[in-house]
Design an enzyme around this catalytic site. Structure first.
Site, mmCIF file in Angstrom:
data_model
loop_
_atom_site.group_PDB
_atom_site.id
_atom_site.type_symbol
_atom_site.label_atom_id
_atom_site.label_comp_id
_atom_site.label_asym_id
_atom_site.label_seq_id
_atom_site.Cartn_x
_atom_site.Cartn_y
_atom_site.Cartn_z
ATOM 1 N N ARG A 53 -63.402 53.311 66.297
ATOM 2 C CA ARG A 53 -63.525 54.263 67.404
ATOM 3 C C ARG A 53 -64.976 54.646 67.553
ATOM 4 O O ARG A 53 -65.582 55.122 66.596
ATOM 5 C CB ARG A 53 -62.759 55.552 67.074
ATOM 6 C CG ARG A 53 -61.323 55.475 67.292
ATOM 7 C CD ARG A 53 -60.678 56.825 67.453
ATOM 8 N NE ARG A 53 -61.146 57.911 66.601
ATOM 9 C CZ ARG A 53 -60.654 59.140 66.656
ATOM 10 N NH1 ARG A 53 -59.719 59.434 67.527
ATOM 11 N NH2 ARG A 53 -61.088 60.079 65.860
ATOM 12 N N THR A 88 -67.524 58.331 72.360
ATOM 13 C CA THR A 88 -66.575 58.168 73.476
ATOM 14 C C THR A 88 -65.124 58.174 72.999
ATOM 15 O O THR A 88 -64.208 58.313 73.811
ATOM 16 C CB THR A 88 -66.814 56.816 74.177
ATOM 17 O OG1 THR A 88 -66.538 55.776 73.230
ATOM 18 C CG2 THR A 88 -68.255 56.683 74.658
ATOM 19 N N ASP A 144 -60.306 61.646 57.725
ATOM 20 C CA ASP A 144 -60.634 60.264 58.117
ATOM 21 C C ASP A 144 -59.989 59.294 57.120
ATOM 22 O O ASP A 144 -60.400 59.224 55.955
ATOM 23 C CB ASP A 144 -62.163 60.086 58.143
ATOM 24 C CG ASP A 144 -62.552 58.730 58.724
ATOM 25 O OD1 ASP A 144 -63.317 58.708 59.688
ATOM 26 O OD2 ASP A 144 -62.071 57.685 58.198
ATOM 27 N N ASP A 146 -62.357 56.573 55.485
ATOM 28 C CA ASP A 146 -63.287 57.154 54.505
ATOM 29 C C ASP A 146 -62.562 57.578 53.236
ATOM 30 O O ASP A 146 -63.073 57.371 52.122
ATOM 31 C CB ASP A 146 -64.006 58.374 55.116
ATOM 32 C CG ASP A 146 -65.118 57.954 56.070
ATOM 33 O OD1 ASP A 146 -65.497 56.763 56.054
ATOM 34 O OD2 ASP A 146 -65.587 58.812 56.829
HETATM 35 C C1 PRP Z 1 -59.202 55.349 62.575
HETATM 36 C C2 PRP Z 1 -57.784 54.959 62.251
HETATM 37 C C3 PRP Z 1 -57.314 54.337 63.530
HETATM 38 C C4 PRP Z 1 -58.054 55.124 64.572
HETATM 39 C C5 PRP Z 1 -57.091 56.075 65.209
HETATM 40 O O1 PRP Z 1 -60.034 54.262 62.487
HETATM 41 O O2 PRP Z 1 -57.664 54.134 61.134
HETATM 42 O O3 PRP Z 1 -57.618 52.955 63.623
HETATM 43 O O4 PRP Z 1 -59.084 55.844 63.906
HETATM 44 O O5 PRP Z 1 -57.698 56.760 66.232
HETATM 45 P P1 PRP Z 1 -57.290 56.553 67.754
HETATM 46 O O6 PRP Z 1 -55.800 56.591 67.829
HETATM 47 O O7 PRP Z 1 -57.911 57.754 68.440
HETATM 48 O O8 PRP Z 1 -57.857 55.272 68.248
HETATM 49 P P2 PRP Z 1 -61.640 54.381 62.593
HETATM 50 O O9 PRP Z 1 -62.076 54.199 64.006
HETATM 51 O O10 PRP Z 1 -62.091 55.653 61.924
HETATM 52 O O11 PRP Z 1 -62.145 53.099 61.850
HETATM 53 P P3 PRP Z 1 -62.012 52.693 60.303
HETATM 54 O O12 PRP Z 1 -60.554 52.357 60.067
HETATM 55 O O13 PRP Z 1 -62.884 51.512 60.218
HETATM 56 O O14 PRP Z 1 -62.458 53.837 59.454
HETATM 57 N N1 URA Z 2 -58.757 58.588 62.662
HETATM 58 C C1 URA Z 2 -58.622 59.120 61.431
HETATM 59 O O1 URA Z 2 -58.926 58.459 60.419
HETATM 60 N N2 URA Z 2 -58.177 60.379 61.322
HETATM 61 C C2 URA Z 2 -57.843 61.131 62.397
HETATM 62 O O2 URA Z 2 -57.414 62.293 62.236
HETATM 63 C C3 URA Z 2 -57.984 60.555 63.667
HETATM 64 C C4 URA Z 2 -58.431 59.275 63.774
#
Ligand code: PRP
Ligand code: URA
Length: 209
Positions: free
Chosen positions: A104, A108, A200, A203
């Protein structure tokens, strides 16, 4: 219309409490996500078709049941979805695994696709898209569009925690996709985090910040 199933088994709810707790460290967080993924795999495979098989027990010949050869594909959304793969493979060891890389954009909140690698026969498979978090729904929505564009016919979505906003997005854009959740939370905050959520997921799984 796609259905939403909240898998509120007591073991899932118990483990989710510790997953949510900010005092839970990386090692325990990872183990708990793995365990919950396994429990959710048990629930999500409840309706797999069976076929009869005749076998001999040490005592008699009998007709029993085996899985009817439905081919499953797991599709974790990188990177946090990776944390749920091994748990699911413990119950469905023959599943093929594809990967969709999305993150994400922090400004944005729009998903950016950076990687995709799928089994060659996705159109024949029952695909389970996995991601711990369904927040705005952007990432899962994009991943499902990507799979459909490449021929996927049967898709389900499995997440640990969802916000109502994300569920609505998937129901609207993909009414053919059933959604399986460990919990349906209250809302999103102004930064797109799920409230109460778990923070997160990526993380916390990988110990980054
Ligand atoms: C997180 C999570 C989802 C997304 C959800 O990923 O694992 O993929 O956010 O959010 P959304 O429904 O608003 O799209 P992130 O973008 O943090 O990436 P990562 O898994 O690489 O940490
Ligand atoms: N992605 C995450 O990892 N946590 C949230 O709460 C939303 C999006």
């Amino acid at each position: 219309m796609g259905q939403v199933f909240v898998l509120d088994h007591p073991l899932i709810q118990h483990k989710l409490t510790y997953i949510r707790d900010k005092h839970t460290g990386t090692k325990e967080f990872r183990e708990l996500v793995d365990e919950v993924a396994m429990l959710m795999a048990f629930e999500i495979t409840r309706n797999l078709p069976l076929q009869p098989k005749t076998i001999e027990t040490p005592v008699v010949e009998t007709e029993s049941s085996v899985l009817a050869g439905k081919k499953i594909g797991l599709v974790p959304i990188l990177r946090a979805g990776l944390g749920m793969v091994d748990g699911m493979l413990k119950l469905i060891p023959a599943a093929k695994v594809g990967h969709v890389g999305l993150y994400r954009d922090p400004k944005t909140l729009q998903p950016v696709e950076y990687y995709i690698k799928l089994p060659s026969d996705i159109e024949e498979r029952e695909l389970i898209v996995i991601d711990p978090m369904l927040a705005t729904g952007g990432s899962a929505n994009d991943a499902i569009h990507s799979l459909k564009k490449r021929g996927a016919q049967n898709i389900r979505l499995m997440c640990l925690i969802a916000a109502p906003e994300g569920v609505e997005v998937i129901k609207k854009d993909h009414p053919d996709v059933d959604i399986y959740l460990g919990a349906l939370d209250e809302k999103l905050d102004e930064k797109g985090y799920i409230i109460p959520g778990l923070g997160d997921a990526g993380d916390r799984l990988f110990g980054t910040k």
